[in-house]
Design a protein around this motif. Sequence first.
Motif, PDB file in Angstrom:
ATOM      1  N   GLY A   1      49.444  11.808  40.720  1.00 59.70           N
ATOM      2  CA  GLY A   1      50.491  11.010  41.356  1.00 59.70           C
ATOM      3  C   GLY A   1      50.767   9.779  40.504  1.00 59.70           C
ATOM      4  N   GLU A   2      50.655   8.597  41.111  1.00 61.73           N
ATOM      5  CA  GLU A   2      50.874   7.349  40.367  1.00 61.73           C
ATOM      6  C   GLU A   2      49.569   6.740  39.875  1.00 61.73           C
ATOM      7  N   ASP A   3      48.444   7.375  40.179  1.00 64.13           N
ATOM      8  CA  ASP A   3      47.135   6.835  39.799  1.00 64.13           C
ATOM      9  C   ASP A   3      46.689   7.371  38.437  1.00 64.13           C
ATOM     10  N   VAL A   4      46.067   6.506  37.650  1.00 62.38           N
ATOM     11  CA  VAL A   4      45.438   6.914  36.401  1.00 62.38           C
ATOM     12  C   VAL A   4      44.008   7.332  36.736  1.00 62.38           C
ATOM     13  N   VAL A   5      43.686   8.611  36.481  1.00 64.20           N
ATOM     14  CA  VAL A   5      42.364   9.122  36.872  1.00 64.20           C
ATOM     15  C   VAL A   5      41.471   9.419  35.666  1.00 64.20           C
ATOM     16  N   GLY A   6      42.023   9.342  34.471  1.00 68.26           N
ATOM     17  CA  GLY A   6      41.195   9.614  33.300  1.00 68.26           C
ATOM     18  C   GLY A   6      41.988   9.504  32.019  1.00 68.26           C
ATOM     19  N   VAL A   7      41.272   9.676  30.915  1.00 69.16           N
ATOM     20  CA  VAL A   7      41.896   9.629  29.593  1.00 69.16           C
ATOM     21  C   VAL A   7      41.373  10.809  28.775  1.00 69.16           C
ATOM     22  N   LEU A   8      42.297  11.607  28.254  1.00 67.57           N
ATOM     23  CA  LEU A   8      41.917  12.728  27.399  1.00 67.57           C
ATOM     24  C   LEU A   8      41.899  12.265  25.951  1.00 67.57           C
ATOM     25  N   HIS A   9      40.745  12.410  25.301  1.00 67.81           N
ATOM     26  CA  HIS A   9      40.632  12.110  23.881  1.00 67.81           C
ATOM     27  C   HIS A   9      40.852  13.394  23.099  1.00 67.81           C
ATOM     28  N   ILE A  10      41.678  13.327  22.079  1.00 64.14           N
ATOM     29  CA  ILE A  10      41.995  14.523  21.304  1.00 64.14           C
ATOM     30  C   ILE A  10      40.742  15.110  20.657  1.00 64.14           C
ATOM     31  N   ALA A  11      39.761  14.267  20.343  1.00 64.41           N
ATOM     32  CA  ALA A  11      38.512  14.760  19.754  1.00 64.41           C
ATOM     33  C   ALA A  11      37.745  15.630  20.745  1.00 64.41           C
ATOM     34  N   ASP A  12      37.779  15.263  22.038  1.00 60.33           N
ATOM     35  CA  ASP A  12      37.107  16.065  23.061  1.00 60.33           C
ATOM     36  C   ASP A  12      37.794  17.424  23.213  1.00 60.33           C
ATOM     37  N   LEU A  13      39.125  17.417  23.151  1.00 65.91           N
ATOM     38  CA  LEU A  13      39.877  18.669  23.246  1.00 65.91           C
ATOM     39  C   LEU A  13      39.574  19.561  22.047  1.00 65.91           C
ATOM     40  N   ALA A  14      39.511  18.964  20.845  1.00 65.12           N
ATOM     41  CA  ALA A  14      39.215  19.734  19.637  1.00 65.12           C
ATOM     42  C   ALA A  14      37.828  20.350  19.696  1.00 65.12           C
ATOM     43  N   GLN A  15      36.867  19.604  20.238  1.00 67.43           N
ATOM     44  CA  GLN A  15      35.501  20.118  20.337  1.00 67.43           C
ATOM     45  C   GLN A  15      35.431  21.293  21.309  1.00 67.43           C
TER      46      GLN A  15
END
Length: 362
Positions: free
Chosen positions: A338-352
């Motif tokens: 919704g309008e809440d920020v619940v997290g942050v995706l780091h591209i390094a985590d996605l790559a791993q």
Amino acid sequence: MFGVPLHLNGSMVLLALLVTVMYAEFARRQLDLPQFGGYLIGFGFVVSLLGSVLLHELGHALTARRFGIGVRGITLELLGGYTEMDRDAPTPRVDLLVSLAGPAVSAVLGVVAVAATLALPDRTVANQLAFQLAVSNVIVALFNILPGLPLDGGRALRAAVWALTRDRHRGTEVAGWVGRVVAVGTAALVVLFTLTRDLAPLALPLMLLVAFTLWRGAGQSIRVARVSRRFPLIDLSRLARPVFAVPTGTPLAEAQRRRATTEPDAVLLVTDSAGRPHALVDPAAAEAVPVERRPWLAVDAVSRSLAGLPTMPVGLDGERVMETVQTHPGAQYVVTSGEDVVGVLHIADLAQLLEPRRKMNT
């Protein structure tokens, strides 16, 4: 052209010079021309050749657009050209038709050029240009239908395996391995023809570059297939790092201390005076601040505004996540509910997650 952006790579200059010099010498011998005349004909052949490549790529582009696939552009470069589309074909049939459209255009151009060669008087400039265009387009059509990625025939093979197995990734991987065989075979033939003097030594580096590019493209296709298989594993609710909110003006040292006592892996989220999130602390910028300065430096000084960061809804599936990453490249992505920020995706985590073995090797 036809609404498709056309990009000309600087490496085309090398192609133009190489082909002009090689063909100029051939034209001078065949037609008994002065040196300057040979170069003019050689340059004319370059223009005709690139026009043929452009029509080949337009075959792909217009067919893709016919089936609702957006085309980002066509690029002409040293080794020919390529068409960039905004998404993959939705079905094996569409993949097959789009892949074969380019070779079909080259085959038609080759047939027309053969007819022109037979109709024009022998040992004339027009006859020689028609002959070279016929040979070039027939070779391009035949070479491109070899069944290995990144060639058009490889895409056709992928479509066939996809239709048989109902697994696009398996089709891509099979066509990629066949592409490696084609690359090795191309290199072997180039060396053989050079030793038997059927290929000019000047063309050897260019042809070996073609073989190397095929090998690299095939390897990239295999890698893409392996990575794509792991898209269903992408779950933003688990993959995204949590956020830890601190008010604007909080000293960096104090913010880091508070986070360490509750959620050490969380990303610092800066809120305004009304408690609304408006910025994220940049981890690299924060780490670059000397420890003795951190009590005196506010988190705002090492933060990035949320307005400048791409966002993803927490429920986004793996394919949509990858589309967002490709469309908006970056190191961090704000995950929202919704309008809440619940997290942050780091591209390094996605790559791993997508390439665990590659991550461990590095």
